[in-house]
Design a protein around this motif. Sequence first.
Motif, PDB file in Angstrom:
ATOM      1  N   TYR A   1       0.744  -1.283   0.025  1.00 45.19           N
ATOM      2  CA  TYR A   1       0.011  -0.024   0.037  1.00 45.19           C
ATOM      3  C   TYR A   1       0.915   1.328  -0.145  1.00 45.19           C
ATOM      4  O   TYR A   1       1.985   1.132   0.519  1.00 45.19           O
ATOM      5  CB  TYR A   1      -0.877   0.039   1.182  1.00 45.19           C
ATOM      6  CG  TYR A   1      -1.982  -1.042   0.777  1.00 45.19           C
ATOM      7  CD1 TYR A   1      -3.228  -0.616   0.268  1.00 45.19           C
ATOM      8  CD2 TYR A   1      -1.934  -2.091   1.725  1.00 45.19           C
ATOM      9  CE1 TYR A   1      -4.177  -1.558   0.152  1.00 45.19           C
ATOM     10  CE2 TYR A   1      -3.067  -2.960   1.419  1.00 45.19           C
ATOM     11  CZ  TYR A   1      -4.127  -2.560   0.826  1.00 45.19           C
ATOM     12  OH  TYR A   1      -5.247  -3.485   0.620  1.00 45.19           O
TER      13      TYR A   1
ATOM     14  N   GLY B   1      -5.482  -9.165   8.762  1.00 44.37           N
ATOM     15  CA  GLY B   1      -4.468  -8.620   8.410  1.00 44.37           C
ATOM     16  C   GLY B   1      -3.308  -9.329   7.761  1.00 44.37           C
ATOM     17  O   GLY B   1      -2.273  -8.918   7.378  1.00 44.37           O
ATOM     18  N   SER B   2      -4.035 -10.425   7.332  1.00 44.80           N
ATOM     19  CA  SER B   2      -2.943 -11.528   6.845  1.00 44.80           C
ATOM     20  C   SER B   2      -2.957 -11.265   5.308  1.00 44.80           C
ATOM     21  O   SER B   2      -2.110 -11.816   4.560  1.00 44.80           O
ATOM     22  CB  SER B   2      -3.087 -12.949   7.000  1.00 44.80           C
ATOM     23  OG  SER B   2      -4.640 -13.066   6.648  1.00 44.80           O
ATOM     24  N   GLY B   3      -3.531 -10.506   4.643  1.00 46.88           N
ATOM     25  CA  GLY B   3      -3.897  -9.894   3.277  1.00 46.88           C
ATOM     26  C   GLY B   3      -4.822 -10.828   2.397  1.00 46.88           C
ATOM     27  O   GLY B   3      -4.673 -10.586   1.048  1.00 46.88           O
ATOM     28  N   LYS B   4      -5.816 -11.396   2.908  1.00 51.74           N
ATOM     29  CA  LYS B   4      -6.947 -11.857   2.421  1.00 51.74           C
ATOM     30  C   LYS B   4      -7.791 -10.968   1.332  1.00 51.74           C
ATOM     31  O   LYS B   4      -7.830 -11.239   0.342  1.00 51.74           O
ATOM     32  CB  LYS B   4      -8.039 -12.460   3.320  1.00 51.74           C
ATOM     33  CG  LYS B   4      -7.161 -13.600   4.443  1.00 51.74           C
ATOM     34  CD  LYS B   4      -8.365 -14.194   5.202  1.00 51.74           C
ATOM     35  CE  LYS B   4      -9.014 -13.375   6.012  1.00 51.74           C
ATOM     36  NZ  LYS B   4      -8.217 -12.735   7.201  1.00 51.74           N
ATOM     37  N   THR B   5      -8.308  -9.928   2.001  1.00 54.03           N
ATOM     38  CA  THR B   5      -8.884  -8.836   1.378  1.00 54.03           C
ATOM     39  C   THR B   5      -8.073  -8.192   0.261  1.00 54.03           C
ATOM     40  O   THR B   5      -8.406  -7.973  -1.080  1.00 54.03           O
ATOM     41  CB  THR B   5      -9.455  -7.760   2.150  1.00 54.03           C
ATOM     42  OG1 THR B   5     -10.289  -8.385   3.168  1.00 54.03           O
ATOM     43  CG2 THR B   5     -10.324  -6.604   1.539  1.00 54.03           C
ATOM     44  N   THR B   6      -6.761  -7.930   0.378  1.00 56.60           N
ATOM     45  CA  THR B   6      -5.981  -7.340  -0.407  1.00 56.60           C
ATOM     46  C   THR B   6      -5.782  -8.290  -1.587  1.00 56.60           C
ATOM     47  O   THR B   6      -5.725  -7.691  -2.885  1.00 56.60           O
ATOM     48  CB  THR B   6      -4.481  -7.198   0.072  1.00 56.60           C
ATOM     49  OG1 THR B   6      -4.785  -6.390   1.272  1.00 56.60           O
ATOM     50  CG2 THR B   6      -3.616  -6.338  -0.944  1.00 56.60           C
TER      51      THR B   6
HETATM   52  P1  ADP Z   1      -7.415  -9.308   5.901  1.00 54.41           P
HETATM   53  O1  ADP Z   1      -8.479  -9.177   5.149  1.00 54.41           O
HETATM   54  O2  ADP Z   1      -6.566 -10.712   5.820  1.00 54.41           O
HETATM   55  O3  ADP Z   1      -7.622  -8.978   7.379  1.00 54.41           O
HETATM   56  P2  ADP Z   1      -6.265  -7.170   4.633  1.00 54.41           P
HETATM   57  O4  ADP Z   1      -5.907  -7.553   3.217  1.00 54.41           O
HETATM   58  O5  ADP Z   1      -7.139  -6.331   4.713  1.00 54.41           O
HETATM   59  O6  ADP Z   1      -6.163  -8.464   5.465  1.00 54.41           O
HETATM   60  O7  ADP Z   1      -4.620  -6.368   4.932  1.00 54.41           O
HETATM   61  C1  ADP Z   1      -3.458  -6.688   4.665  1.00 54.41           C
HETATM   62  C2  ADP Z   1      -2.535  -5.827   5.213  1.00 54.41           C
HETATM   63  O8  ADP Z   1      -2.415  -4.353   4.591  1.00 54.41           O
HETATM   64  C3  ADP Z   1      -2.487  -5.346   6.783  1.00 54.41           C
HETATM   65  O9  ADP Z   1      -1.249  -5.274   7.142  1.00 54.41           O
HETATM   66  C4  ADP Z   1      -3.200  -4.120   6.665  1.00 54.41           C
HETATM   67  O10 ADP Z   1      -3.126  -2.937   7.740  1.00 54.41           O
HETATM   68  C5  ADP Z   1      -2.820  -3.349   5.329  1.00 54.41           C
HETATM   69  N1  ADP Z   1      -3.897  -2.515   4.979  1.00 54.41           N
HETATM   70  C6  ADP Z   1      -5.103  -3.203   4.320  1.00 54.41           C
HETATM   71  N2  ADP Z   1      -5.684  -1.885   3.775  1.00 54.41           N
HETATM   72  C7  ADP Z   1      -4.920  -0.996   3.701  1.00 54.41           C
HETATM   73  C8  ADP Z   1      -4.896   0.432   3.245  1.00 54.41           C
HETATM   74  N3  ADP Z   1      -6.026   0.756   2.616  1.00 54.41           N
HETATM   75  N4  ADP Z   1      -3.814   1.396   3.577  1.00 54.41           N
HETATM   76  C9  ADP Z   1      -2.738   0.686   3.949  1.00 54.41           C
HETATM   77  N5  ADP Z   1      -2.487  -0.423   4.296  1.00 54.41           N
HETATM   78  C10 ADP Z   1      -3.569  -1.351   4.329  1.00 54.41           C
END
Ligand code: ADP
Length: 589
Positions: free
Chosen positions: A352, A380-385
Motif C-alpha cells: 500500500y 491483516g494477513s492479506g486476504k482482502t488485498t
Molecule cells: P485481511 O483481509 O486478511 O484482514 P487485509 O488484506 O485487509 O487483511 O490487510 C493486509 C495488510 O495490509 C494489513 O497489514 C493491513 O494493515 C494493510 N492494509 C489493508 N488495507 C490498507 C490500506 N487501505 N492502506 C494501507 N494498508 C492497508
Amino acid sequence: MEKEKTEKFDHMKLINDYAGSYKNLITLGKLIAAVSAVLSLIPFYDLWKIIKIAVNGEELSKIKAYAWQAVILTVLSLFVYIAALFCTHIAAFRVQANMRSRLMRRIITLPLGVFDEEGTGKIRRIVNDSTAATETFIAHNVPDKVVAAVTPVGLMVLIFAFNWKIGIICLIPALIGFVCMMSMMGKGMQEKMTEYQNALAEMSGEATEYVRGIPVVKTFGQTVYSFKRFKASIDNYGKWTTDYTLMLRKPMIGFMTCINAIFAFIVFAAFLVTKDGTSQTDILNIMYYIIVTPLITVALTKVAYSGEAEMTLVDAMKRVESVMAIEPLSESESQNVPKDNSIELKNISYRYKDATRDAVSNVSLKIKQGEHVAFVGPSGSGKTTIAELIARFFDVTDGEILIGDTDIRKVPQKSLMDRVSFVFQDSRLIKTSILDNVRMAKPDASEEEVLEALKKAQCMDIIDKLPEGIHTVIGEKGTYLSGGEQQRITIARAVLKDAQILILDEATAFADPDNEAKVQAAFDELAKDKTLIMIAHRMSTVMNADRIYVLDKGSLVESGNHEELMNQNGLYKKLFDEYTKSIEWKVGA
Ligand code: ADP
Ligand code: MG
C-alpha cells in the motif's frame, strides 16, 4: 522538490482553466467592482465640500446639491457592486460545476482501491467542500479583493489631497497594521493553514469512518482501537487549531490595536497642525479627516480577510488537484478476452501507498474454472488485498494475475467487471427502490428478471413484508432492513449480474442466526457452476471448499482441503481449534 511545487501553484490560472469562456465574466466582474469602489469614494469629496461650505459660511443651498450627489453616488455604487456580484456569481457557479464534473469524471476512472486508501469521507469532502470553497471565493472574494485593492489607492488620493501632513500621520498606524497583517499571511502561515486544514479533513474523515464502522465495533468489540484513531484525530485538530491561533495572536493584536488607534493619531496630527494658531482650513481638514480615516480601518480589514480567503482557496484547490493527480488504471489498447474463468496468481506482491512492508508478498496459486476456494488467515494477513487485486481494485506491485491465461491488465475494464462479482461484508444499499438497487448490476434487466434474482437470493420474505414490494424505497418512511436482509438484497444483485467469478469477502460476518441459513442458501445458489473465492471468519463456511489457502502476514503458508490441513497440524488447525472453542464458549454461555 515539494517546496518548489507549492510555490509554483498558480490558483488564478487554474480558476481560469475551470472557468473556460466564463473567465471573461470574472474579468468583467472585477472591472465593475473597481468602478463601484471609485464611485463609493466620491461622496467623501462631496463631504469635504459640504464641510467647507459650512465652515466658511457660504451659501447653504449649495450643500443640498452636494448632499444629493453623495446619496445618489452611494446608492449607485451599491447597485454597480451588485452587478459585479452578479457576474462573479454566474462564473463561480460555472467553475464549481466544471470542477465537480471534472472531478467525478476522473474519480470514476480511478482504481476502486483508491477509495479504501484515501477514505471515502475525504474524497466526499473534496468534491463537496473544496469546490464550494472555490465557488465562494470567486463569487464574493474576487470582487471584494478588487474593492480592497482600489479603495486604499483612492483613499491615498483623498488623504493627501487636502493636507499631506495630516495624511502622513494618519498613515502611520495603517502602515504598522499593514505590516502586522502581512506577517499573518506569510509563507509559514500558509503551511500552518494547510496543516490546520489537514487536521480538520482528517478529523471529519475519521468521524465518517467511525460512524460507519459502528457495526464492526459492536460486532467484534474493537472499541478501544477505533476510538484511538478518532480521538487522535480530534487531539491533533485541537493541537493545530491552538498552534494556528497562537501564531496569529501577536500580529492580530498589533493589527487590531493599530487600525483602531487611528483616532489617537488624528488628535496628535491636529495638535501639530494647529500649534501656530488655528485657521478655518485647519478646522475643515481636521473634521474631514475624522470622518475619512475610519475608512482606512474598513479597507485594511477587507484586505486582511481577502488574504485569508485566498489561503483557504489555495488550500481547497490543492486538494482538488491532488485527486485529479491520482493515476487512473491503465486501460490496455488490446482487446484480449480471457479464454475461461480460471485464475492464476504468479508471484504477486502488493504494498500500500506509504506502507513500510508488503501487504501481500510473493503469492502464487492457481484456481481452476468452477473451483470453490477459500482464503483463511488471521486478521491483516492479506486476504482482502488479494481478493481486491484479482478484481483489479489496484494493480500488483510485482508479479502477474491471469484470468483465463490473460493478464488482467490487458483485459478491457468493462469486460473484467462483467466477469467478476464482489460481495463485501458491508455492501451497502443506496437510497432508492429495491428494484433499482438490484438493477444496478444490470441496468436493462426487466422486472421479472429482478424478481427471479430476488427469489434465488432468498429475499421473497423481505419483499412480502414491504408496503410497496420491490418498489419500496429503502431508508424512507422508516423502511429499514437489517444487516442480514441488506446482505441478501446485495446477493440478489450479484445473482442478477451472473458474473462467472465470484468473490465473497466476510460476506456472512453480520448475518444473525435467523438470516445465516438463508444467506448461506443464497450463496449456494449464487455460486453454482461459478469460480468462487470466499473469505470467512466462520470456519464452518470454508470447511467444504475444494481447496483452502492459508495466509499469514501476506504470505501463503499452507494449502489443501480441510482434512489435509487438519493433518498438517499447522496454522489452519490452530485457527480451526480457536474457532471451535469460541463456538463452544457461545453455546456454553
Ligand atoms: P485481511 O483481509 O486478511 O484482514 P487485509 O488484506 O485487509 O487483511 O490487510 C493486509 C495488510 O495490509 C494489513 O497489514 C493491513 O494493515 C494493510 N492494509 C489493508 N488495507 C490498507 C490500506 N487501505 N492502506 C494501507 N494498508 C492497508
Ligand atoms: Mg479482510
